[in-house]
Each structure stands twice: as C-alpha cells, then as structure tokens.
Design a protein around this motif. Structure first.
Motif, short mmCIF file in Angstrom:
data_model
loop_
_atom_site.label_atom_id
_atom_site.label_comp_id
_atom_site.label_asym_id
_atom_site.label_seq_id
_atom_site.Cartn_x
_atom_site.Cartn_y
_atom_site.Cartn_z
N PHE A 158 86.88 27.75 58.36
CA PHE A 158 86.58 29.11 57.90
C PHE A 158 85.53 29.10 56.81
O PHE A 158 85.33 28.11 56.11
N GLU A 160 84.18 30.16 53.23
CA GLU A 160 84.86 30.42 51.94
C GLU A 160 84.43 31.75 51.35
O GLU A 160 83.74 31.79 50.35
N ASP A 161 84.78 32.85 51.98
CA ASP A 161 84.43 34.13 51.34
C ASP A 161 85.64 34.71 50.64
O ASP A 161 86.76 34.23 50.78
N LYS A 166 88.89 35.99 56.66
CA LYS A 166 87.73 35.09 56.54
C LYS A 166 87.06 34.86 57.88
O LYS A 166 87.72 34.71 58.90
#
Ligand code: GDD
Ligand code: MG
Length: 349
Positions: A158, A160-161, A166
């Motif tokens: 995923f 990394e927000d 995500k």
C-alpha cells in the motif's frame, strides 16, 4: 443500500478430514463456541445491513445445511451455484443478481470460514470501507498486519498516505516463500483478509474490464434472475466461466484497489495449525476436542468424535483427527501435505 454476500461454497480441503465435501468446515462449530463459522459470519454483520440483504453463495448440495443454520434466509437469498468455479464466478453471480434488484447497492463480500474476535472494530472498519466505496469507483479490501511469511494469503503493498483508506500499489496472490519473506521484511505490506467492499457498479465494471467472458455470461443470464428460468440460464453462464479466484482474476490486475488496515483479531481458519493457534490449550499445550486420554504428549491438535475414546502416548506436534470414516494422524509441520492426502484418498475411494 448495504448488502452482504457470504461465500460458502468451498470445501476446506486443508482442514481434512474434519472438513469434508459432505460437511465443509463453514458448517462446523470449529472452536466450540456454540455457533458454526457461517453463523458467526452472519452474526457479525448485525447493524451493517438488514437481514433481508444477506446473501449466501454456495453449492446446491449445501442449500439444506445453509437454511438450517441460517433460518432467516429466504430461498432468494441462498444462491446455489451449478458447480464450483472458485470465488470469481461466485462473486459475479451474486453481484449481477443484486444489481438487478438494486443498482445502487454497496456490497461487502465475506468468506464464511474466518474468525474475527474484535467485532466492534470490525464493524468500524467495514463502515469506513463502505463509506469510501459508495462514493468512489474503488475496490476496497481489509488488510491485516502480517506476522509471518504465510504463502496461503494475498499480499497487498500500500501507499503510505494519511487517510484510513490507502491506495494499493500491488496485489500479489499467494506468493512463494521467498517472495513472502521479502514482503514481510519490507514492512509496507498487509495480508489480504479476503473481505471485499465495493459498489455493485464498480464490481460489475471491473468484471467487464478484467473478466470479460464471465461478465458477458452473467450479463446475459441477468434478465432471468428472480424468474423461473434462473437455474437454466445460470447453468449456461457457469459453463462459460473459468475456475478462477477473484484475487487472481481481478484484484491483481485492477488499478483502483484500496485497503483499510484492520486490527480486528482476524484469523483464517484455513489449516490445522490455525485451529491449534486459536483454541484453548491444556497444560501440555495440546488442543483437545474429543474423548481423549493423553500421556506424555504435547503440542498436538486432536479433534475426534465424542463417542470414541482416543489414547495418545508420546506424541509431539501431531494432528489427530477423525470424522466420519476417515482417521488422519499427521505431523503438524507436514500439514501442507493434507491436500495430497485428500487427492490420494479420493482415488482410493
Ligand atoms: N460459493 C463459493 N463457490 N464459495 C467458494 C468457492 C466457490 O467455488 N471457492 C471458495 N469459496 C469460498 C470459501 O468457502 C471461502 O469462504 C472463501 O470463498 C475464500 O476461498 P478460499 O479457498 O478459502 O480462499 P483462500 O483462503 O485460499 O484465499 C483467499 O482468502 C485469503 C484470506 O483468508 C484470498 O482472498 C487470499 O488473498 C486471502 O489472503
Ligand atoms: Mg480461506
């Protein structure tokens, strides 16, 4: 507009001989809680969607068991597949059926054979996923913090927000051990829980893009859903479907996959080891369900009929299981071989 689709047509081969074609594990009370796995699955959606919006997809041969264990289901809510084709056709059928009833539907797809200990947290994560999926063209899945390089799961990388939902960079279904180890070491992967959330328009659109033959088959059958011709049309549709999982057929390919990381006490009761790890152990670290006298034995998982006395002596790390006419004694570390045993046993008759 929320719907739940419970996938309950698998036969749980890795959990043989307790899980059998005639009585797959989702219909067993595996952990002795008083509710079978499929009942627990339906229970945990209380508050997410009304009972009339819960659908179960399974084989014709399990219709009776399903109805008996989930008596609130009407005939229309039990979707019987004419054959087993893995999870993509199972999800296809349910999606096109629900679409006909409600084109605005949002759907949660859940396997019938998992345990989830933190139900409140589960419902919170599902609500987040549902909210996102209802507003975006997104295929959302729940992600579980991995603990070891298990090769039986899908791995999700995923981005990394910030948000709870995500963006998924890559989805790798059942990698080999080497790859799984790399994923674990890198830290930005989660396991795919196998629980999916999407709007009916997003999933049917994804079918037409990535599984066009199957999409076309269900599209043509759709006009007969909820009519007397459903069965015939469905057979025709299934004869056009390959046997393929949603993970391989769609999730690995799609570019609009999102993950909601979830700490929900999740476990896929897929194998003997997972049952062992999720049960109460005695002083010798044995998980015993049956009428058993054990001497000098430890780290074993025993599941045998109550009316048979089983005596163990000197076993360490074994699976001992009897169900119906099969008894299996197998080293826990060799449990991946169980699939082979099943194939050979079938041949032997
Ligand atoms: N109706 C129907 N028809 N159900 C099916 C069929 C079918 O042909 N095949 C499997 N199922 C059901 C099983 O009963 C189970 O509840 C669910 O679909 C998932 O199938 P599994 O065969 O158990 O999949 P898996 O465990 O190997 O892999 C999936 O789950 C993992 C997590 O448990 C994948 O989604 C992985 O990516 C994931 O990590
Ligand atoms: Mg599974």
């Amino acid at each position: 507009n929320n719907y739940v689709v419970i996938m309950a047509g698998g036969i749980g081969t890795r959990f043989w001989p307790f899980s059998r074609k005639s009585f797959p594990k989702q219909f067993h009370d595996v952990l002795g809680t008083g509710r079978t796995l499929i009942q627990q699955t339906a229970d945990r959606f209380e508050g997410i969607c009304p009972k009339e919006n819960i659908y179960v997809v399974t084989g014709e041969e399990y219709k009776g068991l399903t109805k008996k264990q989930l008596p609130f289901l009407s005939d229309d809510q039990i979707l019987c597949e004419p054959g087993r084709r893995n999870t993509a056709p199972c999800i296809g059928y349910a999606s096109y059926k629900i679409q006909k009833q409600n084109p605005e539907a949002n759907i949660v797809v859940a396997p019938a054979d998992h345990i989830i200990l933190k139900e409140e947290e589960f419902r919170k994560r599902i609500s987040i996923a549902l909210d996102y999926a209802s507003k975006n063209d997104a295929l959302v899945t729940l992600g579980i913090q991995p603990t070891h390089p298990n090769t039986g799961y899908g791995y999700i990388q995923f981005a990394e927000d910030e948000g709870e939902v995500k963006k998924v960079k890559t989805f790798t279904e059942k990698p080999n051990l080497e790859l799984a180890k790399m994923f674990i070491d890198s830290g930005d992967y989660t396991w795919n829980a196998g629980i999916f959330v999407w709007s009916v328009s997003s999933i049917t659109f994804a079918f037409s893009k990535y599984l066009p033959e199957e999409a076309d088959a269900f599209n043509s059958a759709q006009r007969c859903f909820y009519t007397a011709d459903e069965k015939t049309e469905l057979e025709a549709a299934y004869s056009r479907c390959r046997s393929i999982s949603i993970d391989n057929g769609l999730m690995e390919k799609a570019d609009n996959v999102f993950v909601v990381k979830s700490d929900i006490g999740w476990s896929d009761l897929g194998t003997w080891r997972s049952v062992y790890e999720n049960s109460n152990l005695d002083e010798e670290s044995n998980s015993i369900d049956g009428n058993v006298i054990a001497y000098d034995s430890k780290n074993c998982v025993v599941k045998t009929p109550k009316d048979k006395l089983v005596v163990l002596n000197g076993l360490d790390g074994y699976i001992v299981s009897e169900f119906d006419n099969v008894l299996m004694i197998c080293k826990m570390e060799d449990e991946q071989k169980v699939k082979q045993f099943v194939a050979d046993a079938e041949e032997k008759g």
